[in-house]
Design an enzyme around this catalytic site. Structure first.
Site, PDB file in Angstrom:
ATOM      1  N   THR A 181       0.853  -1.176   0.000  1.00  0.00           N
ATOM      2  CA  THR A 181       0.000   0.000   0.000  1.00  0.00           C
ATOM      3  C   THR A 181       0.890   1.227   0.000  1.00  0.00           C
ATOM      4  O   THR A 181       1.528   1.529   1.003  1.00  0.00           O
ATOM      5  CB  THR A 181      -0.911  -0.001   1.236  1.00  0.00           C
ATOM      6  N   LYS A 217      -7.104   0.952  -2.891  1.00  0.00           N
ATOM      7  CA  LYS A 217      -6.593   0.146  -1.774  1.00  0.00           C
ATOM      8  C   LYS A 217      -6.554   0.966  -0.477  1.00  0.00           C
ATOM      9  O   LYS A 217      -6.963   0.505   0.588  1.00  0.00           O
ATOM     10  CB  LYS A 217      -5.195  -0.367  -2.129  1.00  0.00           C
ATOM     11  N   LYS A 243      -0.095   4.474   9.387  1.00  0.00           N
ATOM     12  CA  LYS A 243       0.478   4.845   8.084  1.00  0.00           C
ATOM     13  C   LYS A 243      -0.614   4.877   7.015  1.00  0.00           C
ATOM     14  O   LYS A 243      -0.721   5.819   6.219  1.00  0.00           O
ATOM     15  CB  LYS A 243       1.548   3.819   7.705  1.00  0.00           C
TER      16      LYS A 243
END
Lengths: 296, 296, 296, 296
Positions: free
Chosen positions: C94, C170, C239
């Site tokens: 990602t 995503k 994150k």
């Protein structure tokens, strides 16, 4: 003193003019040169490049964001290469804690000095030499540059010898101002929808528990819905809220009001208000309550 | 004037004492009678019942919440039944907009008068007769009762002839104070974790853009982590934030900072801090950032 | 196909093993070499450097964050320098929308190909070749690499020819999972404090309107308070939430639930839970309601 | 069984029709009598008053809010006075935990029985007898009324012997649905502004981790921006979010996502969308991101 001044926006031009009035020699640089000409009419020496503004005892940067400060410092012919050993770089704009740290290390490594000295106050205060200066740096450097702070501000707060502390405190202060804007905006949306006159409401607040410049200034803009011309544009307000959030991430401190403000500023920008004064985020509550958008 | 006074908590006892000092005849009632005895020592006439406190020109209620005001007003032997025609009920506590509206209608229907006159200030201010009074009611009634406001406060703000307006403005003011507590708490958690001294930080704020009682008072409590004894308990803070949210629902005004505060107060109460001063909600940010809980 | 694989964490090692099982030639690189040895036992060729893993038709990166992908791509002896013309770099971790854009430009400029193909699924799903692949890139490249996706996943979703679209989708999916964790955590704190059994509650939810893997997986972890070992660590969850916020900033889309999640993850990390499974953010509601901290 | 049915809105009319189909004798009451006539055409006995609907073994209430249930239960000629000893009042609408508690006490005191049995499902599911019933009450009562649940739903979840537990679980479930609407709305605003097709995006989600009715139903409404006619109006959604917040206050559980939802619903109502389907709150993110208001 022989002072270079880089960045002649609303704030910087007024600060540089006050340095001239105080008898300093000011060499001024700005990306668009017409601002330099204006200041030259007041006695400044025009600089043709960043490096040209770095020949003296001190160089001051007053720029829009981290990227601009990085460009003039670390770029070709930048401050880091041009400033004499022992001279001082004062950053007076609101920069990130991380950049303050990087500048401290870089200038120290080059035998130069670095002081972070952001200021509180809008363009009117800058013009009147009524800014508040929040400064941090090595004690000796602070003594050296104190005449500069005296010339541009009404009071200087010294926050120790680590420059990044001044940047953090300034960032937190801008967050507090934005919090005032948001909470006043919500309160005014509430009482305003019930028919209370906003100016009378503000008078009540500022006559009692909220008798402070932040409430008078931003409450007045909100009550009058006076969002142009921008004293401080919304897109810059977003930048500063993001600096607070970023500092909070580094220190692992959640900041829910700052998170709310981030979303508010994005809403204002997405609906066409990025160039309005940042006080316009306070008008989004009334918009959500069925009123007009501040950007319309 | 002949004044009944119902509710002798921290605030009410001080206000009633100042009415006595100003030469008014005060008949005092409190649910727990020891507070009445204290005030009788200062010259008050003790009342054995709510109705006993309703024989004069004015009766003032200073009670913890809507339910308490409803009980003494609408209950058996309550104010509504006992107050003479033409006499005035002044509600000085923070009550809901809906209750202010209901009281206005009920007293008007009974040939009585109603004035909403909540006050800003903590117990110290009440003792010093330095409260700010926010009042609304029929013009004639306001003239009648103005000596009362003069005796308890430093200034009165008259907000028109609809009593509920005063309640709404007071509610919004308490919301603004709670907003100051939250935003200061976040800012102090941030700079505090970076090693900045909180008291010095507060001095900087209150010397510059935030030079207002709300910041000095609540910032001081936060910087010193001084949450007992409570000047205003957290559970009462929750009550007031809920009044703001409720007013927002009636007027269809979303209030995201108030929503955050609601959750903050619930957190404080659930973790054992319901009896702390409401400024303790500002310490939850430091707790979330890894520090101690204010309730421990 | 001849495939290089860079990044042998929980996810990457399982994906590379499935490529071997499907008959591909896999050259594997990892910063700590013991993971390479494990995979060599399953038939992989060990690579001594990033460049060594770039000799084939495709190189796949499965790394922790943007910085790691940037380091192996743009660094000395990185993918950009080593990958043959016409070969494909597939980024399966990602990464930010901005990095996906930068990689697209850089590889195109070097005559190479870039496909963004992040995956949904936890380590168990990776081991079982049951991942969902979300892929975007030039149509011809997608055809070329489809056998790879077939080997690691149960289904591939092709989202057009611009690689950054796959990264954005995503990122948004991880945001939605985190939203499930937060809202389930709040609901379980509520019913749990009233005495409802959390597992029975979850069974009711997943038998009715919430009959989906996201609820079964994360609801189960929450009901059992099973936060170690981490399938996906909280610091990685932070994150990903920050990637969503950053994408929202670039597109000017406020995301209040993502803002709340950011603060939740910071709280979890500041209180010692950064290495717990990210589902532990859902336990912060019960903590605020007076229960135990998930990190204790 | 002989069943009274009070409240023939979208949901109630369909439920009563299914009771008729299952062979029960249904006596129906509705405030506006045309709905009663419709159901009489399907075989119901019309009731001229609430009391007329209380002559049988069971009376079911399916009404809009607490106030409506209170009115028919505690009012003159209400259920409490009319229902025979030993008969059961089933409340199938979403009521507050506090009212469930009050009803339990009142009916027990009158020698009657009370079961809380709210349902999950929209009008289509009610018509198809596919509701999910969440029920709590004394074990004997549950056995008695189970044929009713079989006739209206596809499955019944029994949550113990305290009726208020069923109400709390139902409230929490509606909160979770609203959370899905909000988080999907934010995600769709994000990917939609980047040009991703919302329906394709939803297909991806519901084919993978979010393969659940809540995502298919509400995601579909959001992707198609299909907010009229309302299956469940926004003003009722606000009511349910407030029930969750109120339950959280009683149990001292902060619920930040519910707080956000409260503000979202108020915004939708204040901007003219109170009668839209509650899924329209998910469209406010796109509005804030510069798109059209769902109410326009």
């Amino acid at each position: 003193m022989r002072i270079g001044f880089i960045g002649l926006g609303n704030m910087g031009a007024a600060m540089a003019a006050n340095l001239l009035k105080a008898g300093h020699e000011v060499t001024a640089y700005n990306r668009s040169p017409d601002k330099v000409a204006d200041l030259a009419n007041q006695g400044a020496l025009p600089a043709a490049s960043v490096a040209d503004a770095c020949r003296g005892d001190v160089v001051i940067t007053m720029l829009a964001n981290d990227a601009a400060v990085e460009a003039v410092t670390f770029g070709d012919d930048g401050i880091l290469g041009a400033l004499p050993e022992g001279s001082v770089h004062i950053s007076s704009s609101t920069i990130s804690v991380a950049l303050a740290e990087r500048l401290t290390e870089a200038h120290t490594g080059a035998g130069q000095r670095f002081v972070s000295a952001p200021v509180f106050g809008r363009p009117e205060a800058a013009a009147a030499a009524k800014l508040f200066v929040v400064a941090a740096g090595a004690a000796g450097d602070m003594t050296t540059v104190s005449p500069i702070f005296d010339a541009i501000g009404q009071r200087t707060f010294v926050l120790g010898d680590d420059p990044k502390t001044a940047s953090l405190v300034k960032i937190s202060g801008n967050f507090l101002i934005a919090s005032v804007i948001e909470s006043l905006g919500e309160a005014m949306a509430l009482v305003g929808k019930a028919g209370v006159d906003k100016q009378q409401y503000l008078d009540l607040l500022t006559s009692t528990l909220f008798d402070a410049p932040a409430y008078r200034t931003y409450g007045g803009l909100l009550a009058r819905e006076e969002f142009t011309p921008a004293g401080f544009a919304a897109r810059l307000g977003l930048k500063d809220v993001k600096l607070a959030l970023s500092a909070g991430e580094d220190l692992q401190v959640p900041l829910p009001v700052a998170s709310l403000l981030r979303d508010r500023f994005l809403t204002l920008m997405a609906t066409g208000g990025g160039e309005l004064d940042w006080s316009a985020v306070g008008a989004l509550s009334a918009w959500e309550a069925g009123g007009a958008s501040p950007a319309q």
